[in-house]
Design a protein around this motif. Sequence first.
Motif, short mmCIF file in Angstrom:
data_model
loop_
_atom_site.label_atom_id
_atom_site.label_comp_id
_atom_site.label_asym_id
_atom_site.label_seq_id
_atom_site.Cartn_x
_atom_site.Cartn_y
_atom_site.Cartn_z
N ALA A 147 8.68 52.36 22.19
CA ALA A 147 10.01 52.22 21.58
C ALA A 147 10.86 53.45 21.87
O ALA A 147 12.05 53.33 22.22
N GLY A 204 12.02 53.28 25.38
CA GLY A 204 13.09 52.30 25.54
C GLY A 204 14.42 52.80 25.03
O GLY A 204 15.47 52.57 25.64
N ALA A 231 20.80 45.74 26.52
CA ALA A 231 19.54 45.08 26.16
C ALA A 231 18.61 44.94 27.36
O ALA A 231 17.42 44.67 27.20
N GLU A 269 14.99 46.26 27.91
CA GLU A 269 13.75 45.54 27.69
C GLU A 269 12.86 45.56 28.94
O GLU A 269 11.63 45.58 28.84
N TRP A 289 8.22 41.22 22.03
CA TRP A 289 9.09 41.77 20.99
C TRP A 289 8.76 41.13 19.66
O TRP A 289 8.68 39.91 19.54
N THR A 346 15.92 42.05 20.26
CA THR A 346 16.57 43.34 20.49
C THR A 346 18.02 43.28 20.03
O THR A 346 18.79 42.43 20.47
N TYR A 347 18.38 44.20 19.13
CA TYR A 347 19.76 44.27 18.64
C TYR A 347 20.54 45.30 19.44
O TYR A 347 20.08 46.42 19.63
N VAL A 372 21.43 50.06 18.04
CA VAL A 372 20.40 49.49 18.91
C VAL A 372 19.08 49.48 18.14
O VAL A 372 18.67 50.49 17.57
N HIS A 373 18.43 48.33 18.13
CA HIS A 373 17.14 48.18 17.43
C HIS A 373 16.11 47.61 18.40
O HIS A 373 16.34 46.60 19.05
N LEU A 374 14.95 48.30 18.48
CA LEU A 374 13.86 47.87 19.36
C LEU A 374 12.58 47.69 18.54
O LEU A 374 12.30 48.48 17.64
N PRO A 403 9.05 46.75 20.13
CA PRO A 403 8.09 46.30 21.15
C PRO A 403 6.70 46.07 20.57
O PRO A 403 6.33 46.67 19.56
N CYS A 451 15.40 52.04 15.22
CA CYS A 451 16.83 51.77 15.31
C CYS A 451 17.58 53.09 15.40
O CYS A 451 17.25 54.05 14.70
#
Length: 372
Positions: A158, A161, A179, A182, A193, A197-198, A225-227, A229, A239
Amino acid sequence: MDKPVFDYAARWQRAAALMEQQDVDALLLMKPANLAYFTGDGRPCALALLTRTLHCVVAVPACDLASIRRTSVATELRSFQSEVEMFHGFRDVLKELDLTQATIAIEKNFFDAALYEVFVAHILPKAHVVSATPIVSQLRMLKDVAEMASIKAAAKVADSGMDTVSRALRPGIREIEIAGAEFAVRKASAEGWASVTYVASGWRAAMAHGPASRKTIAPGEVVQVHLAPIVDGYTADLCRTFLVEPIATDAAKALRAYVMAQERGIAAAVPGADLMGIDGAMAASLEHEGYGDKFLRPVFHGIGIEHEEAPIPGGHAVVHGEQKVDHVMAGMVLGVGNCGIYREDYGVRVEDTIWVSEEGPVPLTCYPKLIH
C-alpha cells in the motif's frame, strides 16, 4: 517472499473450544473470508461445515474439485453440479453426521433474508439455528504471527502504491489515470483489492466514498486516495489526502487538524483501554480545532482478511451484525481514520493500518501524511 504458513489445526481447535462454551455443534460457512480462514480456500460458490469434533466438509462446483484439492485443508471434499444440489447435499451431510437436530451456527451477517429462509426452512428444518458471529469474529479479531506477516506485506505494498500515486498526481490528469497505480501495486505482489480504489478530487472529495471517475484534477484541488491491496489473503488500509498547488488555506488547515486527531486516536489504542476511547480521542481533538460537527463516524474498524471486520465500534457493530467489543486487545489490527472532515466543496482524510502490540499501537502503513 515466502508465503506464510497458517495453522489451520489451531484455528479449528480454538473454534471447537468456543463451540463447546456456547453449546454449538457445528459452523455452517459460506462467506469467502470465513472459508479462507478455516480451510485455506475462500472461493465463492462453496459451502463448508466445521463440526465441534473437528470434521470439516467443503462442497464446490464439480469443475473446481481438482483445484481445491491443492488449497483446502478440509477433511472431506464434495462436489455439486448446481446450487440446488449443493444445498440438498448438505442436508445429507447433516444426516450422515447425526446433526439434523443439532445446534448449527450460520453467518447471519452474511446471508440475505431470502437465503437465510432457504437454509432454515429447507436445509436446517429441525436444527436449532444460531449466529456464527460470536465464534467467528472472536477468532478472526486477534491476529497471529503468520497473519501479521501477510498484513505487514500488504501495508508495504500500500505504501508503495501511494508513492506511485504521489509521483503521478498533477493538474490535468483524470482520477481514473491516478487509479492506474493499481498496476504498480499488482507488480508489487498484490493479489487484488479488499475495497475499490478511491480517487476523489475537488467536490468529489466531499463524498464519504469516492471511487475514481473520469473527472480531471484541477489546480488548487484536494485529492483523496484510498488503497486496500490484498497480499497472501490479507489486506491493509491506507488513505492519504493530497493538496494540489496552489494550496487552499482552509483545506490545509483541515488536513492538519485531521492528522492531529488521527494521531491521538492511534495513541489511544492501548491494550486494556476503552475501545471507544479511540473515537473519543479523535472527536475531542476535532472539536478543539473547530471541526466537531464536520466529520463522520465510525473513525476506526478492524482489518484482516476483509477491509472492514471485527472489532466494529459502538453502535456500528449492530449495523454490521457484529458483537460489541468493549476494550482494546493486543493482537487487534485497526484502520484508524476511517471517516474524514467533509465540507461543501472538499473533504480531507488520512487512514492508517495499525497493529496493537502488548506495548501499544504500531503503525504498519507509513507513507507521509502531509503531502503538498
